[in-house]
Each structure stands twice: as structure tokens, then as C-alpha cells.
Scaffold this motif. Structure first.
Motif: not given
Length: 148
Positions: A20-21, A23-24, A37, A39-41, A44, A109, A113
């Protein structure tokens, strides 16, 4: 129904889904708004096993076994694409299973994504590879090094 074009694209989308990091960062670099973005942690932990750096970027050695299993169980169909190698898509039973998983709140989640990937990063495998090579953690990794 269209096919996902090739293993390179599959691997890059899988990497972005698992991490996710990254991806963001890629979404923001490609023009997604911060509110899209939020809501993307980014902290995680990556899904499943770590991927490794390989010739064309992130790769998971289990792809061949996983794809073979999905194809063998009738969940994924494969077809040759003119000049593009092979394409992959869910079969009718695979689509039903995917729909059931999307309806399960515990996958919310991941579903978020997936929607962002489809909306912003439905690009060729080579384009996705170039986006990932803009990340120093990918570009500077040596072959077979685990990615974080």
C-alpha cells in the motif's frame, strides 16, 4: 470481457496491491488527488509473502504455481493475445467467487485498493514497470533482493 495482458502487468498490479505504501506514492505521482488515496494506510504491512526484485521489477516466484492452480480449478481462463503473449481473465465461476470476496467486509481495504488500481493504473505492464522504477526502493534493489 477483456483479458489482463500478460504476466508483467499482473506482477506489477499485484505488487501495488500488496504494498500500500508504494501504491499510494505511485497514485499520487500519476495525478491522483490526496483525498482519493487518504484511506490507503501507508504503514500497513504488505500482503502475503514479500516479493523480490527481478529482471523486470517486482516478482513473486510462486506466480507460475498460483496461476496454474487457478487455471486448473477453472477460476481463471488463459488465451493467447496477438503479439502480446497471454491474457488472463476470471471464468464465470472465478467471477462469482471474486464477487463473493468483494462482498465480504473483511476485504474492504483490498477492495478500495483494487478500485484505485483499476481507475488510475489500468496501463500496460511496461508502463507500470516504468512507474515502479521511479521508486528508489525498486530501482536500486539488486536481483533477487526482497522488496519492502
Amino acid at each position: 470481457m477483456r483479458y489482463l495482458e500478460g504476466r508483467v502487468k499482473l506482477a506489477k498490479l499485484d505488487f501495488l496491491l500488496r504494498y500500500p505504501r508504494h501504491l499510494r506514492r505511485v497514485l499520487l505521482a500519476q495525478g491522483a488527488r490526496p483525498d482519493q488515496v487518504e484511506e490507503i494506510d501507508p504503514d500497513e504491512a504488505p500482503l502475503d509473502a514479500r516479493m523480490m526484485r527481478y529482471r523486470y521489477g517486482p516478482w513473486d516466484p510462486s506466480y507460475y504455481a498460483v496461476l496454474g492452480s487457478l487455471i486448473g480449478r477453472g477460476l481463471v481462463e488463459v488465451a493467447p493475445l496477438p503479439g502480446k503473449g497471454f491474457g488472463y481473465r476470471t471464468s464465470a465461476s472465478g467471477a462469482r467467487l471474486a464477487s463473493d470476496l468483494r462482498a465480504d467486509e473483511s476485504f474492504a481495504h483490498i477492495n478500495l485498493r483494487l478500485r484505485l488500481l483499476r481507475r488510475h493504473l489500468d496501463k500496460s505492464g511496461n508502463t507500470l514497470k516504468s512507474y515502479l522504477y521511479e521508486l528508489p526502493e525498486i530501482a536500486d534493489a539488486t536481483w533477487h533482493e526482497d522488496l519492502t
